[in-house]
Write an enzyme that holds these catalytic residues in place. Structure first.
Site, PDB file in Angstrom:
ATOM      1  N   ASP A   1       0.858  -1.175   0.000  1.00  0.00           N
ATOM      2  CA  ASP A   1       0.000   0.000   0.000  1.00  0.00           C
ATOM      3  C   ASP A   1       0.901   1.233   0.000  1.00  0.00           C
ATOM      4  OD1 ASP A   1       1.077   0.261   2.534  1.00  0.00           O
ATOM      5  OD2 ASP A   1      -0.838   0.209   3.585  1.00  0.00           O
TER       6      ASP A   1
ATOM      7  N   ASP B   1       1.446   4.772   2.265  1.00  0.00           N
ATOM      8  CA  ASP B   1       1.072   5.425   3.518  1.00  0.00           C
ATOM      9  C   ASP B   1       1.517   6.882   3.509  1.00  0.00           C
ATOM     10  OD1 ASP B   1       0.359   2.803   4.902  1.00  0.00           O
ATOM     11  OD2 ASP B   1       2.464   2.439   4.429  1.00  0.00           O
TER      12      ASP B   1
ATOM     13  N   ASP C   1      -3.304   4.711   2.578  1.00  0.00           N
ATOM     14  CA  ASP C   1      -3.673   5.131   3.933  1.00  0.00           C
ATOM     15  C   ASP C   1      -3.267   6.588   4.131  1.00  0.00           C
ATOM     16  OD1 ASP C   1      -4.619   2.627   4.558  1.00  0.00           O
ATOM     17  OD2 ASP C   1      -2.839   2.018   5.689  1.00  0.00           O
TER      18      ASP C   1
HETATM   19  P1  DGT Z   1       4.132  -2.588   3.012  1.00  0.00           P
HETATM   20  O1  DGT Z   1       3.600  -3.959   3.251  1.00  0.00           O
HETATM   21  O2  DGT Z   1       5.025  -2.550   1.829  1.00  0.00           O
HETATM   22  O3  DGT Z   1       3.054  -1.562   2.942  1.00  0.00           O
HETATM   23  O4  DGT Z   1       5.079  -2.284   4.262  1.00  0.00           O
HETATM   24  P2  DGT Z   1       4.905  -1.179   5.374  1.00  0.00           P
HETATM   25  O5  DGT Z   1       6.082  -1.240   6.247  1.00  0.00           O
HETATM   26  O6  DGT Z   1       4.577   0.136   4.735  1.00  0.00           O
HETATM   27  O7  DGT Z   1       3.714  -1.700   6.239  1.00  0.00           O
HETATM   28  P3  DGT Z   1       2.277  -1.052   6.525  1.00  0.00           P
HETATM   29  O8  DGT Z   1       1.814  -0.238   5.378  1.00  0.00           O
HETATM   30  O9  DGT Z   1       1.376  -2.170   6.969  1.00  0.00           O
HETATM   31  O10 DGT Z   1       2.480  -0.137   7.801  1.00  0.00           O
HETATM   32  C1  DGT Z   1       3.386   0.943   7.841  1.00  0.00           C
HETATM   33  C2  DGT Z   1       3.729   1.248   9.251  1.00  0.00           C
HETATM   34  O11 DGT Z   1       2.638   1.867   9.895  1.00  0.00           O
HETATM   35  C3  DGT Z   1       4.051   0.002  10.065  1.00  0.00           C
HETATM   36  O12 DGT Z   1       5.172   0.249  10.861  1.00  0.00           O
HETATM   37  C4  DGT Z   1       2.935  -0.205  10.984  1.00  0.00           C
HETATM   38  C5  DGT Z   1       2.255   1.116  11.019  1.00  0.00           C
HETATM   39  N1  DGT Z   1       0.816   0.959  10.991  1.00  0.00           N
HETATM   40  C6  DGT Z   1       0.074   0.338  10.077  1.00  0.00           C
HETATM   41  N2  DGT Z   1      -1.217   0.406  10.381  1.00  0.00           N
HETATM   42  C7  DGT Z   1      -1.281   1.099  11.531  1.00  0.00           C
HETATM   43  C8  DGT Z   1      -2.336   1.541  12.374  1.00  0.00           C
HETATM   44  O13 DGT Z   1      -3.520   1.312  12.138  1.00  0.00           O
HETATM   45  N3  DGT Z   1      -1.957   2.268  13.466  1.00  0.00           N
HETATM   46  C9  DGT Z   1      -0.658   2.549  13.746  1.00  0.00           C
HETATM   47  N4  DGT Z   1      -0.347   3.250  14.812  1.00  0.00           N
HETATM   48  N5  DGT Z   1       0.333   2.156  12.979  1.00  0.00           N
HETATM   49  C10 DGT Z   1       0.027   1.444  11.915  1.00  0.00           C
HETATM   50 MG    MG Z   2       2.772   0.420   3.642  1.00  0.00          MG
END
Ligand code: DGT
Ligand code: MG
Length: 392
Positions: free
Chosen positions: A199, A201, A316
């Site tokens: 996704d 962010d 997000d």
């Molecule tokens: P990806 O799978 O390539 O999108 O990898 P990331 O590291 O971008 O993972 P992601 O998008 O699930 O989450 C980004 C960061 O934000 C991760 O450290 C966890 C945090 N995060 C995700 N969802 C939430 C939430 O609902 N609340 C909070 N506080 N943090 C969140």
């Molecule tokens: Mg992400």
């Protein structure tokens, strides 16, 4: 000679780049971690995740068991797995798992936006195995799950950095319409330097605290009118209702979980080619193209047409008041394990409570303010680790 620096058992005290020299082992450990997560075995999930993470941080290839001397976070199970792979190139337990129907099915079901382990397990126990069986069933889906099924084939494609930057431009244009000097930052994996993500962010703030209030619904309404938004779920800020002395994973910021309709770039429009990983597209969809609408489970296929000129992408958006911006940025940059270990480190070594809003010092009974991530690391007594080295 060189002095070996001990490897810390805390991910937030290690520098983990994307240059993983031990992928053969970490891929295997990640599968065991994932299986534990899908079975709601929190202990083994953490153990395998920590074992994988510590190997990712090593500046050398592990070629013999001796290379693991003094390395923390490697239990008997993980060491046996590494030994087996060193000897024969594969691990039987992992090979069995990837053939396992429950593992395969739960992995597929949880890859649907809006479906967690409990729901996936329930469907599995009801005998459901494929997305088309879900689509044809009488299950009452949530709005999020309906969107997840409708755009499934696109949403499982990796999002590229180029696409993330394009989405940033779109969001900047929309946000600046309502709040010209708002600050928009790409967070998550892309901020850590990843070329692909599941996704995109974003964190949004404004130097004059309060100006950011109500922003998200205006921005989403405008983008919806422009035809950019396929799905949105806005949550209002609920920080005022929070008992701050909690270190929960989820934060209370105003946010929007959305699906964007991203127009494909011209150079990606050759027939039969989808965005950049067309061959990864799931082939389960039999339904007909673009007419699908979320009203009826039998039409939960909108991304089947190969020649469509857009791609559904999960985005997000998070809005933080300026005073909490540094904490929000740290909390949304990840990785998941890095975040988890930061909070654990704060609690056990600093008697502090860290979350995406603040840092509370139990000894001084006070909040520690921070304008930058560097200041937060300093409050915690940690060396600063830049985003590119938080890929734990
Ligand atoms: P990806 O799978 O390539 O999108 O990898 P990331 O590291 O971008 O993972 P992601 O998008 O699930 O989450 C980004 C960061 O934000 C991760 O450290 C966890 C945090 N995060 C995700 N969802 C939430 C939430 O609902 N609340 C909070 N506080 N943090 C969140
Ligand atoms: Mg992400």
């Amino acid at each position: 000679g060189t002095i070996a620096v001990p490897v810390s058992p805390h991910a937030c005290q290690r520098r983990t780049t994307l240059n993983n020299r031990n992928r053969l082992f970490t891929d295997a450990l990640n599968i065991l971690a994932e299986n534990a997560e899908l079975s709601e075995n929190e202990g083994p999930y953490l153990a395998f995740t920590r074992a994988s993470s510590v190997l990712k941080s090593l500046p050398y290839n592990v070629t013999k068991m001796d290379d693991l001397k003094g390395i923390p976070n490697l239990g008997d199970h993980s060491r046996k797995l590494i030994e087996e792979i060193l000897e024969g190139g594969t691990c039987n337990e992992v090979q069995d798992l990837i053939q396992n129907v429950r593992y395969q099915t739960l992995k597929k079901f949880t890859s649907i936006f809006g479906v967690g382990v409990k729901t996936a397990d329930k469907w599995f126990k009801e005998g459901l195995r494929t997305l088309n069986e879900l689509r044809a069933s009488t299950i009452k889906f949530t709005k999020q799950q309906e969107a997840g099924l409708l755009y499934y084939e696109d949403l499982i494609l990796p999002v590229t950095k180029v696409e993330a930057d394009l989405i940033k431009q779109i969001i900047e244009e929309a946000v600046h319409r309502f709040l010209p000097s708002a600050i928009i930052t790409l967070t998550g994996g892309f901020r850590r330097g990843k070329e692909y993500g599941h996704d995109v962010d974003f964190l949004i703030t404004h130097r004059e605290e309060g100006r950011e209030e109500g922003l998200i619904s205006k921005v989403i309404s405008w983008m919806t009118a422009q035809g950019i938004i396929l799905y949105d779920d806005i949550t209002d800020n609920s920080y005022h209702k929070w008992k701050y002395k909690e270190s929960e994973t989820f934060d209370r910021f105003a946010k929007c979980f959305s699906i964007f309709k991203l127009q494909k770039m011209v150079h990606n429009l050759e027939p039969g080619r989808t965005c950049s990983h067309g061959s990864l597209a799931a082939n389960e969809t039999r339904g007909i193209g673009l007419a699908g609408h979320a009203g009826s489970p039998r039409h939960l296929t909108a991304t089947a047409a190969k020649d469509k000129d857009w791609k559904a992408v999960r985005v997000d958006l998070v809005v933080a008041p300026f005073g909490q911006y540094a904490y929000a940025l740290l909390g949304w940059t990840g990785s998941r394990l890095f975040e988890r270990d930061l909070r654990r480190y704060a609690k056990h070594f600093g008697h502090m409570i860290l979350n995406s809003h603040s840092l509370f010092d139990n000894k001084q009974n006070t909040f520690l303010l921070a304008a930058t991530e560097e200041e937060i690391f300093a409050h915690l007594g940690l060396d600063y680790i830049p985003p590119q080295e938080r890929n734990a």
